[in-house]
Write a protein that holds these residues in place. Structure first.
Motif, PDB file in Angstrom:
ATOM      1  N   LYS A 498       0.829  -1.203   0.000  1.00 10.25           N
ATOM      2  CA  LYS A 498       0.000   0.000   0.000  1.00 10.25           C
ATOM      3  C   LYS A 498       0.867   1.258   0.000  1.00 10.25           C
ATOM      4  N   ILE A 499       1.935   1.236   0.827  1.00  4.68           N
ATOM      5  CA  ILE A 499       2.830   2.401   0.880  1.00  4.68           C
ATOM      6  C   ILE A 499       3.506   2.605  -0.476  1.00  4.68           C
ATOM      7  N   GLN A 500       3.876   1.486  -1.104  1.00  4.79           N
ATOM      8  CA  GLN A 500       4.520   1.583  -2.416  1.00  4.79           C
ATOM      9  C   GLN A 500       3.571   2.218  -3.440  1.00  4.79           C
ATOM     10  N   HIS A 501       2.304   1.804  -3.389  1.00  4.77           N
ATOM     11  CA  HIS A 501       1.314   2.372  -4.312  1.00  4.77           C
ATOM     12  C   HIS A 501       1.076   3.843  -4.010  1.00  4.77           C
ATOM     13  N   CYS A 502       1.059   4.181  -2.726  1.00  2.00           N
ATOM     14  CA  CYS A 502       0.862   5.584  -2.360  1.00  2.00           C
ATOM     15  C   CYS A 502       2.015   6.447  -2.862  1.00  2.00           C
ATOM     16  N   VAL A 503       3.213   5.959  -2.731  1.00  2.00           N
ATOM     17  CA  VAL A 503       4.372   6.716  -3.201  1.00  2.00           C
ATOM     18  C   VAL A 503       4.304   6.903  -4.709  1.00  2.00           C
ATOM     19  N   GLN A 504       3.938   5.812  -5.407  1.00  2.00           N
ATOM     20  CA  GLN A 504       3.836   5.903  -6.861  1.00  2.00           C
ATOM     21  C   GLN A 504       2.743   6.888  -7.276  1.00  2.00           C
ATOM     22  N   ALA A 505       1.640   6.860  -6.549  1.00  2.00           N
ATOM     23  CA  ALA A 505       0.525   7.774  -6.859  1.00  2.00           C
ATOM     24  C   ALA A 505       0.928   9.218  -6.621  1.00  2.00           C
ATOM     25  N   LEU A 506       1.674   9.471  -5.578  1.00  2.00           N
ATOM     26  CA  LEU A 506       2.125  10.837  -5.286  1.00  2.00           C
ATOM     27  C   LEU A 506       3.100  11.330  -6.347  1.00  2.00           C
ATOM     28  N   GLU A 507       3.874  10.418  -6.929  1.00  2.00           N
ATOM     29  CA  GLU A 507       4.765  10.813  -8.019  1.00  2.00           C
ATOM     30  C   GLU A 507       3.971  11.108  -9.296  1.00  2.00           C
ATOM     31  N   ASP A 508       2.938  10.280  -9.527  1.00  2.00           N
ATOM     32  CA  ASP A 508       2.139  10.470 -10.740  1.00  2.00           C
ATOM     33  C   ASP A 508       1.323  11.758 -10.701  1.00  2.00           C
ATOM     34  N   VAL A 509       0.835  12.129  -9.515  1.00  2.00           N
ATOM     35  CA  VAL A 509      -0.037  13.288  -9.423  1.00  2.00           C
ATOM     36  C   VAL A 509       0.713  14.579  -9.724  1.00  2.00           C
ATOM     37  N   GLU A 510       2.038  14.516  -9.656  1.00  2.00           N
ATOM     38  CA  GLU A 510       2.816  15.710  -9.973  1.00  2.00           C
ATOM     39  C   GLU A 510       2.746  16.069 -11.457  1.00  2.00           C
ATOM     40  N   GLN A 511       2.227  15.155 -12.284  1.00  2.00           N
ATOM     41  CA  GLN A 511       2.155  15.424 -13.715  1.00  2.00           C
ATOM     42  C   GLN A 511       1.078  16.447 -14.064  1.00  2.00           C
ATOM     43  N   PHE A 512       0.147  16.663 -13.156  1.00  2.00           N
ATOM     44  CA  PHE A 512      -0.898  17.659 -13.414  1.00  2.00           C
ATOM     45  C   PHE A 512      -0.278  19.045 -13.445  1.00  2.00           C
ATOM     46  N   ASP A 513      -0.762  19.863 -14.396  1.00  2.00           N
ATOM     47  CA  ASP A 513      -0.181  21.191 -14.564  1.00  2.00           C
ATOM     48  C   ASP A 513      -0.322  22.038 -13.321  1.00  2.00           C
ATOM     49  N   VAL A 514      -1.490  21.942 -12.709  1.00  2.00           N
ATOM     50  CA  VAL A 514      -1.732  22.780 -11.541  1.00  2.00           C
ATOM     51  C   VAL A 514      -0.783  22.455 -10.398  1.00  2.00           C
ATOM     52  N   ILE A 515      -0.284  21.223 -10.375  1.00  2.00           N
ATOM     53  CA  ILE A 515       0.656  20.802  -9.328  1.00  2.00           C
ATOM     54  C   ILE A 515       2.087  21.005  -9.793  1.00  2.00           C
ATOM     55  N   ASP A 516       2.334  20.689 -11.062  1.00  2.00           N
ATOM     56  CA  ASP A 516       3.700  20.765 -11.575  1.00  2.00           C
ATOM     57  C   ASP A 516       4.237  22.182 -11.543  1.00  2.00           C
ATOM     58  N   THR A 517       3.355  23.141 -11.617  1.00  2.00           N
ATOM     59  CA  THR A 517       3.801  24.540 -11.630  1.00  2.00           C
ATOM     60  C   THR A 517       3.827  25.174 -10.241  1.00  2.00           C
ATOM     61  N   ASN A 518       3.448  24.399  -9.227  1.00  2.00           N
ATOM     62  CA  ASN A 518       3.391  24.934  -7.858  1.00  2.00           C
ATOM     63  C   ASN A 518       4.473  24.268  -7.009  1.00  2.00           C
ATOM     64  N   LEU A 519       5.514  25.027  -6.721  1.00  2.00           N
ATOM     65  CA  LEU A 519       6.638  24.452  -5.957  1.00  2.00           C
ATOM     66  C   LEU A 519       6.254  24.076  -4.538  1.00  2.00           C
ATOM     67  N   SER A 520       5.354  24.833  -3.947  1.00  2.00           N
ATOM     68  CA  SER A 520       4.948  24.525  -2.569  1.00  2.00           C
ATOM     69  C   SER A 520       4.261  23.169  -2.495  1.00  2.00           C
ATOM     70  N   ILE A 521       3.372  22.906  -3.455  1.00  2.00           N
ATOM     71  CA  ILE A 521       2.675  21.613  -3.470  1.00  2.00           C
ATOM     72  C   ILE A 521       3.662  20.487  -3.720  1.00  2.00           C
ATOM     73  N   LYS A 522       4.608  20.682  -4.608  1.00  2.00           N
ATOM     74  CA  LYS A 522       5.611  19.640  -4.869  1.00  2.00           C
ATOM     75  C   LYS A 522       6.473  19.365  -3.641  1.00  2.00           C
ATOM     76  N   ALA A 523       6.768  20.423  -2.892  1.00  2.00           N
ATOM     77  CA  ALA A 523       7.528  20.226  -1.641  1.00  2.00           C
ATOM     78  C   ALA A 523       6.702  19.430  -0.650  1.00  2.00           C
ATOM     79  N   PHE A 524       5.382  19.740  -0.608  1.00  2.00           N
ATOM     80  CA  PHE A 524       4.493  18.986   0.270  1.00  2.00           C
ATOM     81  C   PHE A 524       4.481  17.505  -0.117  1.00  2.00           C
ATOM     82  N   LEU A 525       4.392  17.259  -1.394  1.00  2.00           N
ATOM     83  CA  LEU A 525       4.359  15.867  -1.865  1.00  2.00           C
ATOM     84  C   LEU A 525       5.678  15.143  -1.573  1.00  2.00           C
ATOM     85  N   LYS A 526       6.781  15.849  -1.764  1.00  2.00           N
ATOM     86  CA  LYS A 526       8.080  15.226  -1.478  1.00  2.00           C
ATOM     87  C   LYS A 526       8.199  14.882   0.010  1.00  2.00           C
TER      88      LYS A 526
END
Length: 1166
Positions: A498-526
């Motif tokens: 489950k943790i592995q899937h969650c990590v993969q999902a968090l990496e995939d969600v960064e592909q959205f433009d609204v997230i990819d262009t927001n450094l704060s959200i990417k830091a949160f995800l990291k």
């Protein structure tokens, strides 16, 4: 079938109790092996503990004709005299040994009964076959057979046959009601019968083990089934700890030890089963032939199996020089690789929590390889084959083989122990914080997802983002997913995925433009991914890692072998005292020895757990002390140089110092050398004090206590050696002057050395933070008290040996030295030297001068001699001499009593006739000269033994008086308050006792109250005891003793003359072996042992002798006193001295001897 170890499981509980009892029996055997009395070990009785008891030691030939042996003992006065002493001394020891042998028999009976019940179906649902299929069942069953076999082999190794036979026969003869109470004595004798072979001595007989194991055998079917299970299974499931096939022999080392022992129950397999033995060797011994049988007992299979054809044939397939050279080269390479890996892992700051979690597999693999390499190397250096030993231990590099030195092995061992300790500490800390770490990371990760979900609602202030229902729902769902994660071990696999899937999902969600262009959200995800990774690490923190390390780090096999590496450890500590910190990890590694015997005892909840744990823990602590003793030894060597500088080179500073002389008194070079040596001492002590407190088994080891004990041990060794080597005098010197010169020389030398030790330990105390002077005083007292106790054994029926001595210590042992002449140690030799110096046949005691002199006036022994003794052996030493002289007096008094009841008894009628003739004493008898002459003539043969006894008793009493005076003086000088308090306490107790006897209603300390004995001991140690007033023994009345002393006085009084210079009676001729004052004191002491009426009667008889003799000479005309016979004058002086020594009042004396006569004779003498 359920859990075999459940409380309601009868089969498992019975087998577990048997196994736990087996471990307890072996612990008791190992404990007793060091406490076998010497009289049982040595053929001729030996010295020390065995001396004098050789004639009472019988082997099993006693059973053939016990009456003949008993008759032999009863007809021998020498053997009869020591029988009581033997019984009182060794009864408890014999009981303990017999209980051990009986316990082995009972273990065999219980094990056999269990196997029989198992075969007959007594334990429902359990048979031998399905018990061997159960994991715990096959372990317990293998261990039960293994422990029984180990008992037999260890009994043969540590308590060989002759010893066992002597102990059993002695127990039978001297234990009350033994002949009727020992129901199992036949089986015990069968088990313990001598095999006529001592392991390690000479060539081993054929079928040696086979015959031993057949005495009380086990069922063959069970033995065969257990061997089959050991050959086919990994009984202890250690494959996870050693997954590498190359480590198979290490993985199966416990099973190999069990198989080695159990195979002796099936000797046919060893002798003729080529296929079976080939399977055994290929599986267990393909690359090793030196194994640990039990608790580190080393066994060389090439030697132990030499008499078994199939075993030898199977071993020879692998045990060739070529194969051993290959093993050696591979092991050398492995050690070198391990040394490099350990150096990397032990780099400062590398072993962090994250590093250990990320590299757990690599670290465990390093631990495995290190332990495999160490085990093969240290075990196989013990091989008995010379050719193989040359290959393994070669340090010359002539054969182009890699050289492995002991220092290399120790380095790998210390570093591996350090790595194991650090990794275990990290994992224990992580395990304790595992749940807290998981909850914290999970809550933070969930919180971040929840914040992101709220962020995309577009309702948060300053967000400036449009509402996105998809991302809001997605992040909210992710928060719920993270919240649902569980740390339970049963769901670990699912959680990880489950943790592995969650990590993969968090990496995939960064592909959205609204997230990819927001450094704060990417830091949160990291940050969230990092938290999830930490949760993965927390899931991987399992106790199984610690279990693997514990199995890999097992070091119990090296218990005996490690003693060979103690010198290497000593050299390492001497070169670098900080190495002591590494030793802590080694000692913790050695603590694994406790796992083997304790685990089953703890599972069984047996009360033996504490005693077994204490024994093995004490053994561990003893090994620790042995390794650490190099520090106090090194410190004392430095202290020797310090004392030399302080005493011989440094000038004492005057009260006032002139400026011009400042440079001369500064002595810069000497003080620099002193400071340098002092710094070395501080470095050594700092090294040991840097080691933390360590729990070894059930004993917590404090480094400060270890340092203090080590310094005490070295101080004791040095002082005891000095006393033993210096206090030695030639026994052929009969000249008192020559003897006195030798004694003074030795005492002066010893006094200087002892004072040097005192100064050294005082100097070091500030740098070690120890009470040095207190340590010195305590150990000096212990040395002298122990040697006094051992010397006193010659006078005691119940001997006190090292095992029972309250002064001997295993941690701080007092060394024993070989006896010289009749004395056991230096205390006995000192007493002998004093007695030789003050021999009454060659010296004269002067009460006015308080010492012994030659006829020429030269002092032989006086106050100065006793003072030198005090400086040499201290006040405790003087107290010890006091005790030994008191024992000697008691021995002489007992000898006199025996002499009176045997030799004097035939003269009882004569003594009674003389007594009747002299009655009443206030009248003079008829024809006194004729009466006294005839009586002394008839008792002439009794006089010399009486003179010898009185002379010896008096000599010892006078020595006691001088020693007591010296102690009294020092007590008042050094401890005046205590001395005064003791004196007042003594007076008050005496007054209370007197008051009680005047009025029985008043209280008095009971016999069970230790007050009076304790105060008496303190009075003796303070010099407040008067030896001349002491009652040494209780005895029955001896009828005729006063008359006998009268005749003794009449016989010897003429051989004295009063000497004005010495102020006492002295021998009238140099050839007479007597001296006045010792004879008087001896007679007074002997009379003190009887009712006071005896003293009065002796004085009355002497007075009657004086009056009748004077009357016979004076007639009616009278003569001058100066013309009286010498014997009359001497008799008056003798009676006067006797009354003074015995503290009989002058008024009492004047009742028997006219006052004017006493005063006139004394006045003329003056």
């Amino acid at each position: 079938m359920g859990d075999l170890l459940a409380q309601d499981n009868l089969c498992g509980g019975t087998l577990l109790r048997i196994v736990s009892r087996g471990s307890s029996i072996i612990a008791e055997m190992l404990r007793l092996k060091d406490n076998v009395p010497e009289c049982f070990r040595e053929e001729g009785g030996g010295e020390g503990e065995g001396k004098g008891f050789a004639g009472l030691m019988f082997d099993f030939t006693y059973w053939k004709s016990p009456e003949d042996y008993e008759t032999k003992v009863n007809e021998s006065d020498a053997l009869s005299s020591v029988e009581d002493a033997f019984q009182q001394t060794f009864t408890q020891t014999l009981d303990r040994f017999y209980t051990l042998f009986s316990s082995i028999v009972k273990y065999h009976e219980d094990l056999t009964k269990f196997l029989q019940d198992l075969d007959e179906g007594y334990f429902i649902q359990y048979t031998l076959d399905n018990l061997l299929q159960d994991t715990t069942g096959k372990q317990l069953l293998c261990e039960s057979l293994y422990l029984y076999g180990s008992m037999l082999l260890l009994m043969e190794r540590h308590l060989h046959g002759r010893v066992r036979e002597k102990i059993i026969v002695a127990h039978y003869r001297y234990t009350p009601s033994a002949s009727g109470a020992l129901d199992d004595i036949d089986k015990v004798c069968k088990l313990c019968r001598s095999t006529n072979y001592i392991p390690g001595q000479g060539e081993k007989p054929r079928k040696y083990e086979e015959k031993l194991f057949k005495r009380l055998p086990l069922p063959k079917y069970t033995v065969k089934a257990v061997i089959g299970r050991l050959l086919s299974d990994d009984v202890y499931l250690r494959a996870k700890a050693f997954p590498d096939p190359e480590h198979r022999s290490t993985r199966l080392q416990n099973q190999a030890s069990q198989l080695y022992v159990i195979l002796y129950f099936a000797p046919d397999m060893l002798k003729s089963d080529d296929r079976g033995m080939r399977e055994v060797v290929d599986r267990y011994f393909n690359d090793n032939w030196i194994i640990s049988m039990y608790m580190g007992t080393v066994v060389d299979l090439s030697v132990e199996w030499a008499n078994y054809e199939s075993a030898v044939k199977a071993l020879n397939n692998t045990l060739t020089a070529k194969n051993v050279r290959i093993f050696h080269v591979e092991n050398a390479k492995l050690l070198s690789s391990c040394m490099s890996d350990l150096k990397n892992y032990l780099t400062d700051g590398l072993l962090t929590d994250q590093f250990v979690l990320d590299n757990t597999d690599d670290i465990l693999n390093c631990v495995r390889r290190c332990n495999v390499a160490i085990r093969w190397r240290i075990m196989h250096r013990k091989t008995n084959d010379k050719k193989l030993k040359e290959i393994i231990c070669d340090t010359s590099n002539k054969s182009n083989n890699p050289v492995v030195l002991d220092t290399h092995v120790v380095t790998v061992l210390l570093n591996a122990s350090q790595l194991e300790m650090k990794v275990k500490e990290i994992f224990r800390r992580l395990l304790e914080a595992k749940t807290e770490k998981w909850d914290t990371c999970k809550e933070q990760a969930r919180g971040r997802m929840q914040e992101l979900s709220e962020y995309f609602t577009g309702e948060k202030a300053l967000t400036r983002v449009e509402r996105d229902e998809g991302l809001m729902t997605w992040f909210s769902g992710m928060a719920n997913e993270i919240n649902s994660l569980s740390i339970e071990d049963s769901q670990a696999t699912v959680t990880g995925r489950k943790i592995q899937h969650c990590v993969q999902a968090l990496e995939d969600v960064e592909q959205f433009d609204v997230i990819d262009t927001n450094l704060s959200i990417k830091a949160f995800l990291k940050d969230t991914r990092d938290l999830l990774y930490q949760m993965v690490r927390a899931v991987n923190i399992k106790t199984s890692v610690l279990n693997v390390i514990e199995i890999c780090a097992d070091f119990s096999y090296a218990w005996e072998v490690m003693l060979d590496y103690v010198p290497v450890l000593h050299d390492r500590v001497k070169a670098d005292p900080s190495t002591v910190v590494l030793l802590r990890a080694l000692f913790l590694k050695l603590a694994s020895i406790l796992d083997i015997p304790i685990i089953r005892i703890m599972q069984c909840e047996s009360p033996d757990a504490l005693s077994v744990a204490e024994y093995y823990s004490n053994e561990l602590v003893a090994f620790l002390r042995k390794v650490m003793e190099i520090i106090p030894i090194s410190v004392f060597k430095i202290l020797t140089n310090i004392v030399v500088i302080k005493e011989r080179h440094l000038k004492p500073l005057p009260v006032r110092l002139e400026v011009d002389l400042t440079k001369d008194y500064a002595q810069g070079n000497e003080r620099y050398e002193l400071a340098k040596l002092t710094h070395q001492v501080s470095i050594f002590t700092e090294g040991i004090l840097a080691m933390e407190k360590t729990l070894l088994g059930v004993i917590q080891v404090d480094p400060r206590a270890i340092l203090e004990d080590g310094l005490r041990s070295e101080l004791v060794r040095q002082m005891a050696t000095a006393m033993d080597s210096v206090l030695r005098w030639p026994t052929d010197v009969t000249n008192p002057a020559a003897s006195q010169a030798a004694v003074v020389k030795s005492l002066t030398a010893l006094g200087n050395r002892v004072n040097g030790y005192r100064l050294a330990i005082e100097y070091i105390q500030d740098y070690c933070d120890l009470a040095g002077l207190k340590m010195w005083q305590a150990e000096l007292a212990r040395i002298t008290s122990y040697n006094t106790e051992q010397e006193s054994n010659r006078y005691l029926q119940k001997k006190i040996y090292d095992g029972q001595s309250r002064f001997q210590s295993r941690a701080i042992p007092i060394p024993r030295f070989s006896p010289i002449d009749s004395a056991n140690n230096f205390m006995g030799r000192t007493v002998t030297a004093l007695l030789r110096m003050t021999d009454a046949s060659t010296t004269i005691y002067s009460p006015e001068c308080g010492g012994w002199y030659l006829a020429s006036g030269q002092e032989v022994c006086g106050i100065s001699t006793i003072s030198m003794l005090r400086k040499s052996i201290g006040i405790p030493g003087l107290t010890g001499l006091y005790k030994l002289l008191s024992f000697r007096i008691v021995n002489e008094l007992q000898t006199f009593q025996k002499f009176f009841t045997t030799t004097v008894r035939p003269y009882a009628i004569l003594l009674e006739q003389v007594r009747d003739t002299l009655y009443p004493t206030f009248q003079n008898p008829l024809e006194p000269a004729r009466l006294y002459t005839a009586a002394t003539k008839k008792t002439e043969k009794l006089m010399l033994p009486i003179l010898t006894c009185l002379r010896r008793v008096g000599q010892c009493q006078l020595l006691l008086k001088m020693i007591s005076a010296e102690i009294h003086f020092r007590s008042k000088l050094d401890a005046n308050l205590m001395h005064s308090a003791l004196a007042n306490l003594s007076d008050s107790l005496v007054n209370d006792v007197r008051a009680h006897y005047r009025d029985p209603s008043k209280p008095i300390p009971k016999e069970s109250n230790p007050l009076l004995p304790s105060v008496t001991t303190l009075l003796t140690a303070s010099g407040l005891e008067d030896p001349l007033s002491k009652v040494y023994m209780t005895t029955d009345p001896l009828e005729g003793l006063p008359v006998l002393f009268l005749l003794f006085t009449c016989s010897y009084v003429s051989k004295f003359q009063y000497d004005l210079n010495f102020g006492t009676l002295v021998r009238s001729k140099a050839s007479y072996p007597l001296d006045g004052w010792p004879v008087v004191v001896g007679m007074s002491t002997l009379l003190k042992q009887f009712h006071p009426s005896y003293s009065s009667e002796v004085l009355a008889y002497i007075g009657q002798f004086v009056r009748s003799t004077v009357q016979g000479m004076l007639g009616l005309d009278g003569v001058k006193v100066a013309s009286l016979p010498k014997e009359v004058v001497n008799a008056v002086v003798f009676a006067n001295l006797l009354s003074e020594v015995g503290k009989i009042g002058k008024a009492k004396l004047f009742e028997y001897v006219p006052q004017y006569l006493v005063e006139t004779v004394c006045k003329v003498g003056q």
